[in-house]
Enzyme design. Structure first.
Site, short mmCIF file in Angstrom:
data_model
loop_
_atom_site.label_atom_id
_atom_site.label_comp_id
_atom_site.label_asym_id
_atom_site.label_seq_id
_atom_site.Cartn_x
_atom_site.Cartn_y
_atom_site.Cartn_z
N GLY A 1 0.86 -1.18 0.00
CA GLY A 1 0.00 0.00 0.00
C GLY A 1 0.89 1.23 0.00
N ARG A 2 1.44 1.50 1.18
CA ARG A 2 2.26 2.69 1.40
C ARG A 2 3.40 2.84 0.37
NH1 ARG A 2 2.80 4.62 6.71
NH2 ARG A 2 2.22 2.53 7.44
N ARG B 1 -2.02 11.02 10.77
CA ARG B 1 -0.86 10.22 11.16
C ARG B 1 -0.03 10.85 12.29
NH1 ARG B 1 2.85 8.53 8.62
NH2 ARG B 1 2.72 6.39 9.29
N TYR C 1 -0.02 8.45 15.44
CA TYR C 1 1.20 7.62 15.60
C TYR C 1 2.44 8.46 15.92
CZ TYR C 1 -1.82 4.96 12.36
OH TYR C 1 -2.86 4.35 11.72
N CYS D 1 -9.80 21.78 17.67
CA CYS D 1 -9.75 22.14 19.09
C CYS D 1 -9.21 21.05 19.98
CB CYS D 1 -11.14 22.55 19.53
SG CYS D 1 -11.71 23.91 18.52
N1 LLP Z 1 -2.25 -6.12 3.58
C1 LLP Z 1 -2.94 -6.14 4.74
C2 LLP Z 1 -3.67 -7.33 5.12
C3 LLP Z 1 -2.94 -4.97 5.55
O1 LLP Z 1 -3.62 -4.98 6.69
C4 LLP Z 1 -2.22 -3.83 5.14
C5 LLP Z 1 -2.20 -2.62 5.95
C6 LLP Z 1 -1.53 -3.88 3.91
C7 LLP Z 1 -1.56 -5.06 3.16
C8 LLP Z 1 -0.76 -2.73 3.37
O2 LLP Z 1 0.30 -2.38 4.20
P1 LLP Z 1 1.39 -1.30 3.69
O3 LLP Z 1 2.08 -1.89 2.50
O4 LLP Z 1 0.66 -0.06 3.37
O5 LLP Z 1 2.29 -1.16 4.86
N2 LLP Z 1 -2.75 3.68 9.05
C9 LLP Z 1 -1.41 3.20 9.27
C10 LLP Z 1 -1.10 1.97 8.46
C11 LLP Z 1 -2.07 0.84 8.69
C12 LLP Z 1 -1.79 -0.38 7.82
C13 LLP Z 1 -2.91 -1.35 7.91
N3 LLP Z 1 -2.78 -2.52 7.08
C14 LLP Z 1 -0.43 4.34 9.00
O6 LLP Z 1 -0.85 5.43 8.62
O7 LLP Z 1 0.77 4.18 9.21
#
Ligand code: LLP
Length: 415
Positions: free
Chosen positions: A270-271, A307, A311, A337
């Site tokens: 994702g990220r 974020r 975090y 606020c």
């Molecule tokens: N696959 C599964 C099953 C997941 O739960 C996630 C992310 C991904 C793939 C993708 O992960 P990535 O490649 O993006 O690391 N809101 C948090 C991140 C939460 C991630 C949740 N699951 C933040 O802003 O850091």
């Protein structure tokens, strides 16, 4: 790239067309990430399924579809977005620890490729729904490999204490009991140990554990069709501090672990694909001299980009002044606020004035997707940039849209 431009678009000029704050995403940067990852994996049979939760905008998903990227979804809403963006259901995997009956039924009817199952209960549910629909569902078991991803506790998912997946012992039973689930074809493994991971070692540990289990299953006569290694690849939020894993090193670790595997390797980044491609463009509303600190009050707030509040995440803040100005420390805050509405504390920035344009970097993942209407602030516009051109892929929410589903009590019902 000239200062103050992103993907060939002058952000100052863009901010004259669009009121701030807004999100802007570079298509070229997203394309480049996809290309780098695909190149690193080139001799492997892989499927890259973008984790929609990172950036679910249908414009972004459509870009992914055009690059041959599929989707990793966790809800009916994400399924519908992926389909709307023309991602083929044959390239969709459905993850998540709490899939409902309704979601499973809809995903099955849509023909998603694979369900990543996280509990025996879910396996039984899928069997029931598939039986009712008269189909056989394809599924993978999500393993909890009990690995410490060494990332922020709130985004760590692969330890035994976490709610995700099942133990290898339990997964072994699922394969042993396959005959009990005639409408589920269990032929895959899945794991996802966490997010923003900057060290290869936790990935390697998880991959090794999955590989050992795959070999064991193979010897027991279970042919696997796919192994899904999840997402989690970290990115650079803080230049000079964060050293992300190279895609080639990650791919090599996958290659080493699954040497001889004849099925398909699935990735759910994702990220990695979108974080650094996106910025939040915002203006200084005012500079406020507090009793102890100087505050830069922006027109963006914690509801737009959660974020830092959630975090304590670092995001670079870049004033888009053209002329040099002396540095000074600021607490960079939004108008919401609560004290948690802080993007940075004591950040050294070139002196700012009301009306100055700034960008908050690394905002392409988990930015807009996690935003809310807190303080009754409308959701922001999102813009896709591409080599000097821009396209609005989400208009800013209007007040009427924000309250569209609310109403004054029309009638009182006894319950
Ligand atoms: N696959 C599964 C099953 C997941 O739960 C996630 C992310 C991904 C793939 C993708 O992960 P990535 O490649 O993006 O690391 N809101 C948090 C991140 C939460 C991630 C949740 N699951 C933040 O802003 O850091």
């Amino acid at each position: 790239m000239p200062f103050g431009t992103l993907d060939g678009v002058d952000l100052h000029a863009l901010a004259t067309h669009l009121p701030t704050p807004f999100y802007a995403y570079s298509s070229s940067a997203i394309r480049e990430r996809v290309t780098v990852l695909q190149a690193a994996l080139k001799d492997l049979d892989t499927r890259v399924c973008f984790a929609v939760k990172a950036n679910p905008n249908i414009g972004v998903l459509h870009l992914m579809a055009g690059l041959g990227v599929g989707a990793d979804i966790v809800s009916l809403g994400e399924l519908r977005r992926a389909l709307r963006a023309r991602i083929s259901p044959a390239r969709i995997v459905f993850s998540g620890v709490g899939k409902s009956d309704e979601e499973i039924a809809a995903a099955l009817s849509a023909g998603v490729w694979k369900f990543n199952l996280e509990s025996a209960d879910e396996l039984a549910l899928l069997q029931g729904v598939a039986h009712r629909q008269g189909v056989v569902a394809r599924a993978a078991v999500r393993i909890n490999p009990d690995v410490d991803a060494r990332t922020h506790a709130k985004i760590s998912t692969g330890k035994a204490e976490n709610k995700f997946g099942v133990s290898i012992e339990e997964a072994r039973d699922w394969f042993g009991d396959a005959a009990k689930y005639p409408n589920v074809h269990l032929d895959g493994l899945h794991a996802h140990i966490g997010s923003q991971i900057l060290e290869l070692a936790p990935f390697e540990q998880a991959l090794q554990r999955m590989a050992a289990f795959w070999r064991e299953l193979e010897q027991a006569g279970h042919q696997l069709d796919s192994i899904d290694v999840g997402g989690g690849l970290g990115v650079c939020y803080r230049p000079g501090e964060d050293a992300p894993i190279a895609a080639t090193d990650y791919a090599d670790a996958i290659r080493r672990a699954f040497d001889g595997f004849r099925g398909r390797i699935v990735l759910e980044p994702g990220r990695y694909l979108v974080a650094e491609a996106g910025v939040l463009v915002t203006r200084v509303l005012r500079v406020k001299r507090g009793q102890e600190r100087e505050f830069l009050v922006l027109d963006a707030a914690m509801n737009d980009l959660q974020r830092p509040a959630l975090y304590d995440a670092w995001h670079d803040i870049v004033p888009l002044h053209s002329e040099p100005r002396p540095l000074q420390p600021y607490d960079v805050v939004g108008p919401v606020c609560e004290t948690g509405d802080t993007f940075a504390r004591g950040r050294q920035l070139p002196r700012c004035e009301a009306g100055d344009l700034l960008l908050i970097a690394g905002a392409g993942a988990y930015g807009a997707s996690m935003s809310s209407n807190y303080n009754s602030r409308p959701l922001l516009a999102e813009v896709l940039l591409d080599q000097g051109r821009y396209a609005i892929v989400r208009r800013r929410q209007s007040f009427e849209q924000m309250i569209a589903t609310e109403q004054l009590p029309q009638a009182w019902h006894a319950a």
